[in-house]
Design a protein around this motif. Sequence first.
Motif, PDB file in Angstrom:
ATOM      1  N   LEU A 188       0.834  -1.199   0.000  1.00 27.93           N
ATOM      2  CA  LEU A 188       0.000   0.000   0.000  1.00 27.93           C
ATOM      3  C   LEU A 188       0.872   1.254   0.000  1.00 27.93           C
ATOM      4  CD1 LEU A 188      -2.856   1.178   0.146  1.00 27.93           C
ATOM      5  CD2 LEU A 188      -2.742   0.997   2.640  1.00 27.93           C
ATOM      6  N   GLY A 189       1.982   1.206   0.741  1.00 30.15           N
ATOM      7  CA  GLY A 189       2.917   2.329   0.757  1.00 30.15           C
ATOM      8  C   GLY A 189       3.539   2.570  -0.602  1.00 30.15           C
ATOM      9  N   PHE A 190       3.822   1.496  -1.329  1.00 33.63           N
ATOM     10  CA  PHE A 190       4.366   1.612  -2.681  1.00 33.63           C
ATOM     11  C   PHE A 190       3.391   2.381  -3.579  1.00 33.63           C
ATOM     12  CE2 PHE A 190       4.437  -0.366  -6.988  1.00 33.63           C
ATOM     13  CZ  PHE A 190       5.671   0.105  -7.404  1.00 33.63           C
ATOM     14  N   VAL A 191       2.123   2.017  -3.523  1.00 34.16           N
ATOM     15  CA  VAL A 191       1.106   2.717  -4.314  1.00 34.16           C
ATOM     16  C   VAL A 191       0.999   4.173  -3.882  1.00 34.16           C
ATOM     17  CG1 VAL A 191      -1.355   2.799  -4.891  1.00 34.16           C
ATOM     18  CG2 VAL A 191      -0.188   0.585  -4.728  1.00 34.16           C
ATOM     19  N   LEU A 192       1.029   4.410  -2.573  1.00 33.98           N
ATOM     20  CA  LEU A 192       0.952   5.767  -2.045  1.00 33.98           C
ATOM     21  C   LEU A 192       2.098   6.632  -2.570  1.00 33.98           C
ATOM     22  CD1 LEU A 192      -0.250   7.843   0.014  1.00 33.98           C
ATOM     23  CD2 LEU A 192       1.376   6.927   1.666  1.00 33.98           C
ATOM     24  N   LEU A 193       3.307   6.095  -2.572  1.00 34.30           N
ATOM     25  CA  LEU A 193       4.457   6.862  -3.033  1.00 34.30           C
ATOM     26  C   LEU A 193       4.346   7.190  -4.519  1.00 34.30           C
ATOM     27  CD1 LEU A 193       7.452   5.170  -1.156  1.00 34.30           C
ATOM     28  CD2 LEU A 193       6.270   7.296  -0.591  1.00 34.30           C
ATOM     29  N   LEU A 194       3.803   6.261  -5.298  1.00 40.41           N
ATOM     30  CA  LEU A 194       3.617   6.531  -6.727  1.00 40.41           C
ATOM     31  C   LEU A 194       2.644   7.686  -6.940  1.00 40.41           C
ATOM     32  CD1 LEU A 194       3.439   2.975  -8.360  1.00 40.41           C
ATOM     33  CD2 LEU A 194       5.424   4.454  -7.990  1.00 40.41           C
ATOM     34  N   ILE A 195       1.648   7.779  -6.064  1.00 39.87           N
ATOM     35  CA  ILE A 195       0.678   8.877  -6.159  1.00 39.87           C
ATOM     36  C   ILE A 195       1.288  10.183  -5.671  1.00 39.87           C
ATOM     37  CG2 ILE A 195      -1.527   9.748  -5.273  1.00 39.87           C
ATOM     38  CD1 ILE A 195      -2.437   6.792  -5.110  1.00 39.87           C
ATOM     39  N   VAL A 196       1.942  10.123  -4.517  1.00 40.82           N
ATOM     40  CA  VAL A 196       2.484  11.329  -3.882  1.00 40.82           C
ATOM     41  C   VAL A 196       3.551  11.984  -4.746  1.00 40.82           C
ATOM     42  CG1 VAL A 196       3.873  12.138  -1.927  1.00 40.82           C
ATOM     43  CG2 VAL A 196       1.923  10.641  -1.533  1.00 40.82           C
ATOM     44  N   ARG A 197       4.341  11.183  -5.445  1.00 42.95           N
ATOM     45  CA  ARG A 197       5.437  11.776  -6.220  1.00 42.95           C
ATOM     46  C   ARG A 197       4.934  12.632  -7.385  1.00 42.95           C
ATOM     47  NH1 ARG A 197       8.367   6.800  -9.499  1.00 42.95           N
ATOM     48  NH2 ARG A 197       6.783   6.530 -11.114  1.00 42.95           N
ATOM     49  N   ARG A 198       3.657  12.517  -7.721  1.00 43.51           N
ATOM     50  CA  ARG A 198       3.065  13.357  -8.761  1.00 43.51           C
ATOM     51  C   ARG A 198       2.574  14.692  -8.213  1.00 43.51           C
ATOM     52  NH1 ARG A 198       1.972  10.444 -13.412  1.00 43.51           N
ATOM     53  NH2 ARG A 198       2.256   8.184 -13.229  1.00 43.51           N
ATOM     54  N   LEU A 199       2.616  14.840  -6.884  1.00 38.08           N
ATOM     55  CA  LEU A 199       2.147  16.062  -6.258  1.00 38.08           C
ATOM     56  C   LEU A 199       3.289  17.058  -6.110  1.00 38.08           C
ATOM     57  CD1 LEU A 199      -0.078  14.444  -3.470  1.00 38.08           C
ATOM     58  CD2 LEU A 199      -0.745  15.114  -5.798  1.00 38.08           C
ATOM     59  N   ASN A 200       2.981  18.212  -5.578  1.00 41.36           N
ATOM     60  CA  ASN A 200       3.977  19.272  -5.422  1.00 41.36           C
ATOM     61  C   ASN A 200       4.775  19.067  -4.141  1.00 41.36           C
ATOM     62  OD1 ASN A 200       5.427  21.654  -5.738  1.00 41.36           O
ATOM     63  ND2 ASN A 200       3.835  22.896  -4.768  1.00 41.36           N
ATOM     64  N   ILE A 201       5.681  18.065  -4.165  1.00 43.02           N
ATOM     65  CA  ILE A 201       6.544  17.829  -3.006  1.00 43.02           C
ATOM     66  C   ILE A 201       7.969  18.217  -3.358  1.00 43.02           C
ATOM     67  CG2 ILE A 201       5.110  15.999  -2.052  1.00 43.02           C
ATOM     68  CD1 ILE A 201       7.131  13.990  -3.203  1.00 43.02           C
ATOM     69  N   LYS A 202       8.737  18.514  -2.354  1.00 42.73           N
ATOM     70  CA  LYS A 202      10.100  18.980  -2.548  1.00 42.73           C
ATOM     71  C   LYS A 202      11.085  17.813  -2.582  1.00 42.73           C
ATOM     72  CE  LYS A 202       8.789  23.288  -2.388  1.00 42.73           C
ATOM     73  NZ  LYS A 202       8.802  24.134  -3.601  1.00 42.73           N
ATOM     74  N   ARG A 203      12.270  18.098  -3.116  1.00 43.53           N
ATOM     75  CA  ARG A 203      13.323  17.098  -3.193  1.00 43.53           C
ATOM     76  C   ARG A 203      13.621  16.536  -1.807  1.00 43.53           C
ATOM     77  NH1 ARG A 203      17.652  17.029  -6.648  1.00 43.53           N
ATOM     78  NH2 ARG A 203      16.113  17.376  -8.274  1.00 43.53           N
ATOM     79  N   GLY A 204      13.658  15.233  -1.702  1.00 42.63           N
ATOM     80  CA  GLY A 204      13.951  14.555  -0.447  1.00 42.63           C
ATOM     81  C   GLY A 204      12.723  14.121   0.328  1.00 42.63           C
ATOM     82  N   GLU A 205      11.576  14.717   0.015  1.00 38.34           N
ATOM     83  CA  GLU A 205      10.391  14.442   0.824  1.00 38.34           C
ATOM     84  C   GLU A 205       9.727  13.104   0.497  1.00 38.34           C
ATOM     85  OE1 GLU A 205       9.293  19.121   1.747  1.00 38.34           O
ATOM     86  OE2 GLU A 205       7.871  17.897   0.626  1.00 38.34           O
ATOM     87  N   LEU A 206       9.903  12.617  -0.715  1.00 33.08           N
ATOM     88  CA  LEU A 206       9.336  11.303  -1.041  1.00 33.08           C
ATOM     89  C   LEU A 206      10.007  10.229  -0.192  1.00 33.08           C
ATOM     90  CD1 LEU A 206       7.205  10.103  -2.999  1.00 33.08           C
ATOM     91  CD2 LEU A 206       9.121   9.385  -4.428  1.00 33.08           C
ATOM     92  N   PHE A 207      11.318  10.325  -0.051  1.00 35.72           N
ATOM     93  CA  PHE A 207      12.052   9.369   0.780  1.00 35.72           C
ATOM     94  C   PHE A 207      11.639   9.492   2.236  1.00 35.72           C
ATOM     95  CE2 PHE A 207      15.760   8.400   3.491  1.00 35.72           C
ATOM     96  CZ  PHE A 207      15.884   7.057   3.195  1.00 35.72           C
TER      97      PHE A 207
END
Length: 271
Positions: A188-207
């Motif tokens: 579920l976290g894998f799917v969440l990260l795929l979604i979140v990375r398309r949003l306006n997040i800053k470098r380093g925040e996906l990790f």
Amino acid sequence: MDYLQPLDRVAIEFGPFTIYWYGIIIGIGILLGWVFATREAKKLGLSKDTFSDLLLWVIPISIVSARIYYVLFKWDYYSQNPGQIFAIWEGGIAIHGALIGGVVTAVVFANKKGISFWKLADISAPSIILGQAIGRWGNFMNQEAHGTEVTRGFLEGINLPDFIINQMYINGSYYHPTFLYESLWNLLGFVLLLIVRRLNIKRGELFLIYVIWYSIGRFFVEGLRTDSLMLTDSLRIAQVVSLSLIGIAVILIWFRRWKGYAKLQYGKRSN
């Protein structure tokens, strides 16, 4: 009732060589993670060999650091049995130790290559949690990393297939399939990260979001397990580390934004 025999841990035997399902499953997780990270790296302007080169260092160092972590927290036993320290084939590695070793290696690698560590970390995050989701099935094959005792009725009540229920029958008792709980949480976290990375997040925040998500799940799953490394009689090391990582990740997100260190958005091609 007739119970099925547990699944065989051994996948292939030829002569003196034995290949276990655990190793195969871990290898599949690493391979899929590498494929996923390499494709994303190419999209973001990194060399196609970046993650191949990184894995050459990360894999052995992470295995060693995972073992060191485990041995240190079981030192009462290993100090009396030093010959067992290197017997890694008998089990005894810790994912938190592997993550620590992997992060340190990635920091050094990024510095040597002139690449942003945070860029590498962001690209790696979905691959890491996908590999963890797959890797937990290695614990399933070994009938390890399970939780406390439950009834067959409980396992049937949560609609588990028979092959999982039977594999959770160990030495005359049924146990929580905590490997499955963590695997599903990570998926579920894998799917969440795929979604979140398309949003306006800053470098380093996906990790850092990966660190928070994984740590929340690990904290609760660890509370069910029977094989935890213990800091005291009632304090589980993995839970303490998980809470610490959540706090550190939240502070880093806030601090990097406050100081202006997180200016670039995820996906920007600049190193």
